[in-house]
Design an enzyme around this catalytic site. Structure first.
Site, mmCIF file in Angstrom:
data_model
loop_
_atom_site.group_PDB
_atom_site.id
_atom_site.type_symbol
_atom_site.label_atom_id
_atom_site.label_comp_id
_atom_site.label_asym_id
_atom_site.label_seq_id
_atom_site.Cartn_x
_atom_site.Cartn_y
_atom_site.Cartn_z
ATOM 1 N N ALA A 54 8.703 48.028 58.133
ATOM 2 C CA ALA A 54 8.030 49.214 57.604
ATOM 3 C C ALA A 54 8.799 50.478 57.977
ATOM 4 O O ALA A 54 9.203 50.639 59.113
ATOM 5 C CB ALA A 54 6.613 49.300 58.166
ATOM 6 N N THR A 55 9.010 51.345 57.017
ATOM 7 C CA THR A 55 9.609 52.666 57.226
ATOM 8 C C THR A 55 9.076 53.553 56.097
ATOM 9 O O THR A 55 8.682 53.029 55.058
ATOM 10 C CB THR A 55 11.146 52.624 57.113
ATOM 11 O OG1 THR A 55 11.481 52.059 55.862
ATOM 12 C CG2 THR A 55 11.775 51.796 58.218
ATOM 13 N N THR A 56 9.034 54.826 56.163
ATOM 14 C CA THR A 56 9.453 55.818 57.136
ATOM 15 C C THR A 56 8.232 56.620 57.534
ATOM 16 O O THR A 56 7.345 56.846 56.706
ATOM 17 C CB THR A 56 10.536 56.735 56.517
ATOM 18 O OG1 THR A 56 11.648 55.939 56.121
ATOM 19 C CG2 THR A 56 10.962 57.829 57.442
ATOM 20 N N ASP A 71 5.491 56.444 54.155
ATOM 21 C CA ASP A 71 5.652 55.872 52.817
ATOM 22 C C ASP A 71 4.940 54.521 52.771
ATOM 23 O O ASP A 71 4.371 54.064 53.761
ATOM 24 C CB ASP A 71 7.133 55.741 52.472
ATOM 25 C CG ASP A 71 7.766 54.513 53.104
ATOM 26 O OD1 ASP A 71 7.767 54.423 54.361
ATOM 27 O OD2 ASP A 71 8.254 53.632 52.372
ATOM 28 N N LYS A 87 0.926 52.374 56.786
ATOM 29 C CA LYS A 87 1.589 52.447 58.088
ATOM 30 C C LYS A 87 1.042 53.556 58.969
ATOM 31 O O LYS A 87 1.516 53.755 60.084
ATOM 32 C CB LYS A 87 3.095 52.678 57.892
ATOM 33 C CG LYS A 87 3.731 51.770 56.862
ATOM 34 C CD LYS A 87 5.136 52.237 56.512
ATOM 35 C CE LYS A 87 5.659 51.524 55.292
ATOM 36 N NZ LYS A 87 6.985 52.032 54.884
#
Length: 277
Positions: A54-56, A71, A87
């Site tokens: 998972a990012t960002t 995101d 997230k």
């Protein structure tokens, strides 16, 4: 850890006065339930393939609070594992946490952190200080170090409203549990280098919550433009970044309709300037 099937009573461990830390309780009575004590399957050569990443995540302060945004994309190697993962979560009424890194472990750590803060409040009868919450999260990350060393690292970003100081604060971490207080704004994850560059140019002292939302969405937009692991606003599917503010009024998630309006405004402004949207 379950009730005695013959009597229906909870084990004595549940009925004895003890630590205000739920993590310490688990470590004593059910250590196998802690994420850092999991054992990797034999023969796994690339642990990262077991869990989407998972990012960002970005965080920034504004006049009267702090904002956390993330995101919605998760990746597994070169593939998009999910387009709509969340997230960013409330840690408690006055704080929020976002995760980058191994998504499965990160989500489990968030749930455990939420329980940790709730358990403390029930045992002590009061909220843990914001600094205390940040320290508890650091301790939990140190407990996950064995998994991080095997390639399943979690790097959270923690933000909250300090009731004692009357201001929003941001804390970043490394995979070993190192805790660092950030000022004004910060970002973590694969797209953070681009998001942080945008934050440096867009953030300004004294801006309100509405302006902070615009800055966060634009920073994530820039990150998605250059980082394939970061997903930008998806107007076709109706998928937008999760954006939340924390102030003296508590945690508040901004509605998708508002994020959609901000994203459309950013695209329109860039088209006017002759930039590719």
């Amino acid at each position: 850890m379950s009730a005695d099937r013959t009597t229906g009573r909870l084990p004595d461990a549940f009925l004895r006065p003890g630590s205000s830390s739920f993590v310490d309780f688990l470590a004593e009575h059910a250590p196998d339930r802690l994420p850092g004590n999991r054992v990797m399957p034999v023969g796994v050569t690339d642990p990262a393939t077991l869990s989407p990443h998972a990012t960002t995540i970005v965080a920034l302060t504004f006049d009267g609070g702090v904002l956390l945004a993330g995101d919605r994309r998760a990746t597994a190697g070169p593939m998009i594992a999910s387009r709509s993962i969340e997230k960013v979560f409330p840690a408690d009424e006055y704080s929020a946490v976002g995760i980058a890194g191994s998504a499965g472990i990160g989500l489990e750590l968030v749930r455990l952190f939420q329980l940790e803060l709730e358990h403390y409040e029930k045992i002590e009868g009061s909220l843990l200080s914001l600094t205390g919450k940040a320290n508890r999260l650091a301790t939990m990350l140190r407990g996950n170090l064995p998994m991080a060393m095997q390639g399943l690292a979690v790097v959270p970003l923690f933000a909250g409203y300090d009731l004692a100081k009357g201001t929003g604060r941001i804390f970043s971490y490394d995979a070993t549990g190192g805790r660092y207080e950030e000022h004004e704004h910060h970002g973590v994850g694969s797209g953070s280098i681009f998001a942080r560059g945008a934050l440096k140019k867009l953030w300004r002292r004294g801006m309100d919550a509405e302006a902070a939302v615009h800055v966060a969405v634009e920073a994530l937009y820039d990150a998605a433009d250059d980082d394939s692991a970061t997903g930008g606003p998806d107007t076709v599917r109706g998928i937008f970044p999760v954006v939340a503010t924390v102030s003296e009024d508590g945690y508040q998630r901004i509605e998708d309709a508002e994020i959609s309006r901000v994203a459309e405004q950013i695209v329109a402004q860039r088209r006017e300037r002759g930039h590719l949207a």
